[in-house]
Design a protein around this motif. Structure first.
Motif, PDB file in Angstrom:
ATOM      1  N   UNK A   1       0.682  -1.233   0.071  1.00  0.00           N
ATOM      2  CA  UNK A   1      -0.268  -0.053  -0.012  1.00  0.00           C
ATOM      3  C   UNK A   1       0.668   1.166   0.211  1.00  0.00           C
ATOM      4  N   UNK A   2       1.919   1.342   0.891  1.00  0.00           N
ATOM      5  CA  UNK A   2       2.757   2.330   0.884  1.00  0.00           C
ATOM      6  C   UNK A   2       3.514   2.906  -0.402  1.00  0.00           C
ATOM      7  N   UNK A   3       4.110   1.653  -1.006  1.00  0.00           N
ATOM      8  CA  UNK A   3       4.501   1.831  -2.138  1.00  0.00           C
ATOM      9  C   UNK A   3       3.669   2.264  -3.286  1.00  0.00           C
ATOM     10  N   UNK A   4       2.743   1.829  -3.331  1.00  0.00           N
ATOM     11  CA  UNK A   4       1.601   2.192  -4.320  1.00  0.00           C
ATOM     12  C   UNK A   4       1.386   3.666  -4.264  1.00  0.00           C
ATOM     13  N   UNK A   5       1.563   4.252  -3.011  1.00  0.00           N
ATOM     14  CA  UNK A   5       1.373   5.599  -3.033  1.00  0.00           C
ATOM     15  C   UNK A   5       2.696   6.509  -2.916  1.00  0.00           C
ATOM     16  N   UNK A   6       3.667   5.940  -3.312  1.00  0.00           N
ATOM     17  CA  UNK A   6       5.048   6.439  -3.500  1.00  0.00           C
ATOM     18  C   UNK A   6       5.731   6.817  -2.164  1.00  0.00           C
ATOM     19  N   UNK A   7       5.573   6.119  -1.110  1.00  0.00           N
ATOM     20  CA  UNK A   7       5.679   6.276   0.132  1.00  0.00           C
ATOM     21  C   UNK A   7       6.710   5.004   0.766  1.00  0.00           C
ATOM     22  N   UNK A   8       7.593   5.202   1.825  1.00  0.00           N
ATOM     23  CA  UNK A   8       8.108   4.179   2.613  1.00  0.00           C
ATOM     24  C   UNK A   8       7.029   3.676   3.545  1.00  0.00           C
ATOM     25  N   UNK A   9       7.213   2.710   4.201  1.00  0.00           N
ATOM     26  CA  UNK A   9       6.601   2.047   5.088  1.00  0.00           C
ATOM     27  C   UNK A   9       6.482   3.180   6.488  1.00  0.00           C
ATOM     28  N   UNK A  10       7.830   3.471   6.710  1.00  0.00           N
ATOM     29  CA  UNK A  10       7.865   4.469   7.679  1.00  0.00           C
ATOM     30  C   UNK A  10       7.208   5.697   7.616  1.00  0.00           C
ATOM     31  N   UNK A  11       7.180   6.223   6.332  1.00  0.00           N
ATOM     32  CA  UNK A  11       6.657   7.578   5.899  1.00  0.00           C
ATOM     33  C   UNK A  11       5.186   7.526   5.695  1.00  0.00           C
ATOM     34  N   UNK A  12       4.625   6.107   5.457  1.00  0.00           N
ATOM     35  CA  UNK A  12       3.039   5.759   5.502  1.00  0.00           C
ATOM     36  C   UNK A  12       2.598   5.929   7.023  1.00  0.00           C
ATOM     37  N   UNK A  13       3.201   5.008   7.730  1.00  0.00           N
ATOM     38  CA  UNK A  13       2.906   4.762   9.275  1.00  0.00           C
ATOM     39  C   UNK A  13       2.813   6.256   9.873  1.00  0.00           C
ATOM     40  N   UNK A  14       4.038   6.941   9.600  1.00  0.00           N
ATOM     41  CA  UNK A  14       3.955   8.467  10.565  1.00  0.00           C
ATOM     42  C   UNK A  14       2.862   9.356   9.924  1.00  0.00           C
ATOM     43  N   UNK A  15       2.784   9.405   8.653  1.00  0.00           N
ATOM     44  CA  UNK A  15       1.496  10.104   8.121  1.00  0.00           C
ATOM     45  C   UNK A  15       0.163   9.693   8.634  1.00  0.00           C
ATOM     46  N   UNK A  16      -0.076   8.337   8.754  1.00  0.00           N
ATOM     47  CA  UNK A  16      -1.277   7.913   9.434  1.00  0.00           C
ATOM     48  C   UNK A  16      -1.469   8.173  10.869  1.00  0.00           C
ATOM     49  N   UNK A  17      -0.377   8.134  11.645  1.00  0.00           N
ATOM     50  CA  UNK A  17      -0.354   8.685  13.057  1.00  0.00           C
ATOM     51  C   UNK A  17      -0.831  10.007  12.924  1.00  0.00           C
ATOM     52  N   UNK A  18      -0.327  10.926  12.179  1.00  0.00           N
ATOM     53  CA  UNK A  18      -0.385  12.528  12.314  1.00  0.00           C
ATOM     54  C   UNK A  18      -1.794  12.781  11.785  1.00  0.00           C
ATOM     55  N   UNK A  19      -2.289  11.960  10.853  1.00  0.00           N
ATOM     56  CA  UNK A  19      -3.711  12.422  10.651  1.00  0.00           C
ATOM     57  C   UNK A  19      -4.556  12.123  11.421  1.00  0.00           C
ATOM     58  N   UNK A  20      -4.380  10.824  12.332  1.00  0.00           N
ATOM     59  CA  UNK A  20      -5.419  10.340  13.333  1.00  0.00           C
ATOM     60  C   UNK A  20      -5.179  11.233  14.462  1.00  0.00           C
ATOM     61  N   UNK A  21      -3.989  11.779  14.820  1.00  0.00           N
ATOM     62  CA  UNK A  21      -3.917  12.673  15.818  1.00  0.00           C
ATOM     63  C   UNK A  21      -4.455  14.090  15.557  1.00  0.00           C
ATOM     64  N   UNK A  22      -4.290  14.591  14.462  1.00  0.00           N
ATOM     65  CA  UNK A  22      -5.125  15.602  13.803  1.00  0.00           C
ATOM     66  C   UNK A  22      -6.616  15.506  14.072  1.00  0.00           C
ATOM     67  N   UNK A  23      -7.053  14.349  13.447  1.00  0.00           N
ATOM     68  CA  UNK A  23      -8.444  14.150  13.525  1.00  0.00           C
ATOM     69  C   UNK A  23      -9.186  14.055  14.869  1.00  0.00           C
ATOM     70  N   UNK A  24      -8.282  13.474  15.830  1.00  0.00           N
ATOM     71  CA  UNK A  24      -8.831  13.416  17.207  1.00  0.00           C
ATOM     72  C   UNK A  24      -8.810  14.759  17.923  1.00  0.00           C
TER      73      UNK A  24
END
Length: 61
Positions: free
Chosen positions: A36-59
């Motif tokens: 999934x991450x590679x399909x979006x042009x991201x590393x696994x680490x970058x994808x996980x960090x983005x997901x965490x930041x988006x969830x924190x912002x939403x929360x």
């Protein structure tokens, strides 16, 4: 002591500059996340960090 690109030097820098978080997933899930991450042009680490930041912002909104 190795040069500035030796494993020991890199590890020393990473230990100083970064925190580590261990993430455990079910067998096979790592490859799904990686794909999934590679399909979006991201590393696994970058994808996980983005997901965490988006969830924190939403929360926090």
């Amino acid at each position: 002591m190795g040069g500035k690109n030796s494993y020991e030097s890199i590890k020393r820098y990473q230990d100083k500059a970064y925190d580590k978080i261990l993430l455990r997933t079910s067998k096979g899930e790592r490859e799904v996340i990686k794909s999934h991450a590679e399909g979006r042009g991201e590393s696994v680490n970058g994808f996980i960090l983005r997901a965490i930041h988006e969830a924190m912002e939403r929360d926090n909104s």
